[in-house]
Design an enzyme around this catalytic site. Structure first.
Site, PDB file in Angstrom:
ATOM      1  N   LYS A  66       0.824  -1.212   0.000  1.00  0.00           N
ATOM      2  CA  LYS A  66       0.000   0.000   0.000  1.00  0.00           C
ATOM      3  C   LYS A  66       0.861   1.266   0.000  1.00  0.00           C
ATOM      4  O   LYS A  66       0.664   2.152  -0.829  1.00  0.00           O
ATOM      5  CB  LYS A  66      -0.953  -0.001   1.216  1.00  0.00           C
ATOM      6  CG  LYS A  66      -1.914  -1.196   1.216  1.00  0.00           C
ATOM      7  CD  LYS A  66      -2.877  -1.166   2.387  1.00  0.00           C
ATOM      8  CE  LYS A  66      -2.235  -1.391   3.733  1.00  0.00           C
ATOM      9  NZ  LYS A  66      -1.587  -2.720   3.889  1.00  0.00           N
ATOM     10  N   THR A  67       1.814   1.320   0.931  1.00  0.00           N
ATOM     11  CA  THR A  67       2.683   2.494   0.998  1.00  0.00           C
ATOM     12  C   THR A  67       3.496   2.637  -0.293  1.00  0.00           C
ATOM     13  O   THR A  67       3.612   3.727  -0.847  1.00  0.00           O
ATOM     14  CB  THR A  67       3.635   2.388   2.211  1.00  0.00           C
ATOM     15  OG1 THR A  67       2.840   2.244   3.391  1.00  0.00           O
ATOM     16  CG2 THR A  67       4.509   3.618   2.349  1.00  0.00           C
ATOM     17  N   ASP A 111      -1.671   6.922   6.517  1.00  0.00           N
ATOM     18  CA  ASP A 111      -1.561   5.498   6.822  1.00  0.00           C
ATOM     19  C   ASP A 111      -2.443   5.194   8.034  1.00  0.00           C
ATOM     20  O   ASP A 111      -2.657   6.073   8.868  1.00  0.00           O
ATOM     21  CB  ASP A 111      -0.089   5.187   7.137  1.00  0.00           C
ATOM     22  CG  ASP A 111       0.276   3.767   6.755  1.00  0.00           C
ATOM     23  OD1 ASP A 111      -0.614   3.020   6.314  1.00  0.00           O
ATOM     24  OD2 ASP A 111       1.455   3.407   6.905  1.00  0.00           O
ATOM     25  N   THR A 160      -5.683  -1.385   7.189  1.00  0.00           N
ATOM     26  CA  THR A 160      -5.713  -2.835   7.227  1.00  0.00           C
ATOM     27  C   THR A 160      -7.157  -3.313   7.424  1.00  0.00           C
ATOM     28  O   THR A 160      -7.450  -4.490   7.276  1.00  0.00           O
ATOM     29  CB  THR A 160      -4.865  -3.364   8.405  1.00  0.00           C
ATOM     30  OG1 THR A 160      -5.163  -2.582   9.553  1.00  0.00           O
ATOM     31  CG2 THR A 160      -3.393  -3.256   8.096  1.00  0.00           C
ATOM     32  N   ARG A 219       6.543  -8.153   1.843  1.00  0.00           N
ATOM     33  CA  ARG A 219       7.438  -7.736   2.930  1.00  0.00           C
ATOM     34  C   ARG A 219       8.095  -8.951   3.574  1.00  0.00           C
ATOM     35  O   ARG A 219       9.263  -8.924   3.936  1.00  0.00           O
ATOM     36  CB  ARG A 219       6.680  -6.916   3.980  1.00  0.00           C
ATOM     37  CG  ARG A 219       7.600  -6.504   5.143  1.00  0.00           C
ATOM     38  CD  ARG A 219       6.899  -5.607   6.149  1.00  0.00           C
ATOM     39  NE  ARG A 219       6.612  -4.306   5.574  1.00  0.00           N
ATOM     40  CZ  ARG A 219       5.532  -3.599   5.861  1.00  0.00           C
ATOM     41  NH1 ARG A 219       4.643  -4.074   6.706  1.00  0.00           N
ATOM     42  NH2 ARG A 219       5.345  -2.425   5.300  1.00  0.00           N
TER      43      ARG A 219
HETATM   44  N1  LIG Z   1       3.746  -5.103  -5.771  1.00  0.00           N
HETATM   45  C1  LIG Z   1       4.994  -5.141  -5.253  1.00  0.00           C
HETATM   46  N2  LIG Z   1       6.053  -5.370  -6.055  1.00  0.00           N
HETATM   47  C2  LIG Z   1       7.296  -5.427  -5.528  1.00  0.00           C
HETATM   48  N3  LIG Z   1       7.590  -5.264  -4.220  1.00  0.00           N
HETATM   49  C3  LIG Z   1       6.570  -5.029  -3.377  1.00  0.00           C
HETATM   50  C4  LIG Z   1       5.239  -4.941  -3.846  1.00  0.00           C
HETATM   51  N4  LIG Z   1       4.435  -4.693  -2.801  1.00  0.00           N
HETATM   52  C5  LIG Z   1       5.234  -4.625  -1.721  1.00  0.00           C
HETATM   53  N5  LIG Z   1       6.525  -4.824  -2.046  1.00  0.00           N
HETATM   54  C6  LIG Z   1       7.657  -4.902  -1.126  1.00  0.00           C
HETATM   55  O1  LIG Z   1       7.164  -5.102   0.196  1.00  0.00           O
HETATM   56  C7  LIG Z   1       7.578  -4.047   1.060  1.00  0.00           C
HETATM   57  C8  LIG Z   1       6.430  -3.657   1.945  1.00  0.00           C
HETATM   58  O2  LIG Z   1       5.431  -3.019   1.187  1.00  0.00           O
HETATM   59  P1  LIG Z   1       4.618  -1.754   1.745  1.00  0.00           P
HETATM   60  O3  LIG Z   1       4.249  -0.920   0.565  1.00  0.00           O
HETATM   61  O4  LIG Z   1       5.397  -1.075   2.811  1.00  0.00           O
HETATM   62  O5  LIG Z   1       3.341  -2.490   2.353  1.00  0.00           O
HETATM   63  P2  LIG Z   1       2.116  -1.913   3.207  1.00  0.00           P
HETATM   64  O6  LIG Z   1       2.208  -0.414   3.159  1.00  0.00           O
HETATM   65  O7  LIG Z   1       0.899  -2.452   2.536  1.00  0.00           O
HETATM   66  O8  LIG Z   1       2.273  -2.464   4.591  1.00  0.00           O
HETATM   67  C9  LIG Z   1       8.071  -2.931   0.138  1.00  0.00           C
HETATM   68  O9  LIG Z   1       9.171  -2.252   0.671  1.00  0.00           O
HETATM   69  C10 LIG Z   1       8.475  -3.643  -1.118  1.00  0.00           C
HETATM   70  O10 LIG Z   1       9.827  -3.995  -1.069  1.00  0.00           O
HETATM   71 MG   LIG Z   2       2.531   0.797   4.853  1.00  0.00          MG
END
Ligand SMILES: Nc1ncnc2c1ncn2[C@@H]1O[C@H](COP(=O)(O)OP(=O)(O)O)[C@@H](O)[C@H]1O
Ligand SMILES: [Mg+2]
Length: 328
Positions: A66-67, A111, A160, A219
């Site tokens: 998401k981030t 977030d 979430t 992640r």
């Molecule tokens: N679609 C994607 N393609 C490649 N890497 C991804 C992808 N989604 C997440 N990641 C990896 O996973 C890590 C965590 O993702 P993040 O965007 O921080 O998740 P969330 O914000 O949903 O908790 C990122 O730093 C990245 O390395």
């Molecule tokens: Mg995040």
């Protein structure tokens, strides 16, 4: 308890390491095809209209991108990104200050938007709808409402638990995009790309094994990859083998089904203390001495998706599949 496997847990170190592995653009952003298609249309339209993009809500379990997506969107829009965390904003005035500082077409990423204080959240309503803040000054009979115009901006909310968002807030998002767990082949692609970034070579079987045990979560795939890299480095080799993966997974207490210690504990507690269920979430969390949000947001979604856990009107039950792997 070990937090190794908690995708929601980010210490400073982890955040820094993640920056290195974060996808930089849509090309590097693997999977979530439907979401990316939606976003692509919204970004292109906003650029053609030369206006701010519509507000979007991104929901789904932690670690699914998401981030990362919010960062890629703001880059594609060539706009400035402002990042805040919902629960960290305590006063209306703090959010008002952030909103009045936004430039035209900027992106504001909030977030954990479901954890924002209700009183703070309220000022988002007119901000999102009319790019205006309604601020009440004074109280009682002397109270007046003052209106301040703000720049047309884009709000990207991440959560979430979209079910915990208030209706007025949820209704103001033009698009609701829900993230699903990743397929093994998508995770394998992410691992391959990131191995390159870390300057290591990984045997194909090793990649597939990591992908299979990453709980559908990029992640976690990255976390396993970094652990596995350490094993190869210690062996003074830059080729990661399947054995490096097996050893790392063992140390991380991840089983061949990709379940970690807490996942198995949840299933075992239901089997042993509640004869397989059904058991209510409150009772289950009390027995596990675990926080309810952690169980519901971090652990349950994957156990449900993989069919280890079943949700019934009377509570959670474990499946035949869960019994089989616990006995194995
Ligand atoms: N679609 C994607 N393609 C490649 N890497 C991804 C992808 N989604 C997440 N990641 C990896 O996973 C890590 C965590 O993702 P993040 O965007 O921080 O998740 P969330 O914000 O949903 O908790 C990122 O730093 C990245 O390395
Ligand atoms: Mg995040």
């Amino acid at each position: 308890m070990s937090r190794l496997f908690d995708a929601d847990f980010e210490d400073d170190n982890e955040v820094k390491k993640e920056i290195l592995l974060r996808p930089e653009n849509f090309k590097e952003y693997i999977g979530q095809k439907r979401i990316v298609q939606n976003i692509d249309v919204m970004v292109t339209s906003a650029k053609m209209r030369n206006q701010s993009m519509d507000h979007v809500l991104l929901s789904g379990p932690p670690g699914l991108g998401k981030t990362s997506l919010a960062m890629i969107i703001s880059k594609a829009l060539e706009s400035e990104l402002h990042v805040i965390s919902g629960p960290a904003i305590e006063k209306k005035g703090d959010l008002a200050a952030i909103l009045t500082n936004l430039g035209p077409r900027d992106v504001l990423f909030i977030d954990e938007i479901h954890r924002m204080h209700v009183s703070v959240e309220e000022i988002l309503y007119s901000a999102m709808e009319d790019y205006r803040l309604d601020i009440v000054i004074g109280d009682g009979a002397a109270a007046r409402t003052m209106q301040i115009d703000i720049a047309p901006f884009t709000l990207i909310g991440a959560t979430t638990r979209s079910g915990l968002l208030s209706n007025p807030l949820r209704d103001r998002f033009m698009a609701h995009l829900h993230f699903d767990f990743y397929q093994s082949d998508e995770l394998a692609q992410i691992i391959t790309n990131n191995a390159k970034k870390l300057k290591i070579t990984v045997e194909e079987h090793a990649t597939l094994k990591m992908a299979k045990c990453a709980r559908g979560t990029p992640r976690i795939a990255n976390r396993i990859l970094r652990r596995v890299r350490d094993f190869a480095v210690v062996r003074e080799s830059d080729l990661v083998t399947e054995e490096d993966v097996s050893k790392s997974l063992e140390m991380m207490e991840i089983d061949p089904n990709g379940l970690d210690r807490m996942d198995r504990k949840i299933l075992e507690v239901i089997r042993d203390y509640y004869s397989g269920g059904p058991v209510g979430i409150e009772a289950l969390c009390a027995t596990l001495s675990e926080d309810r949000t952690t169980i519901e947001d971090v652990y349950e979604p994957y156990l449900l998706k993989e069919g280890f856990l079943i949700r019934t009107p009377r509570g959670r039950e474990i499946s035949e599949k869960a019994r089989e792997i616990l006995n194995a």
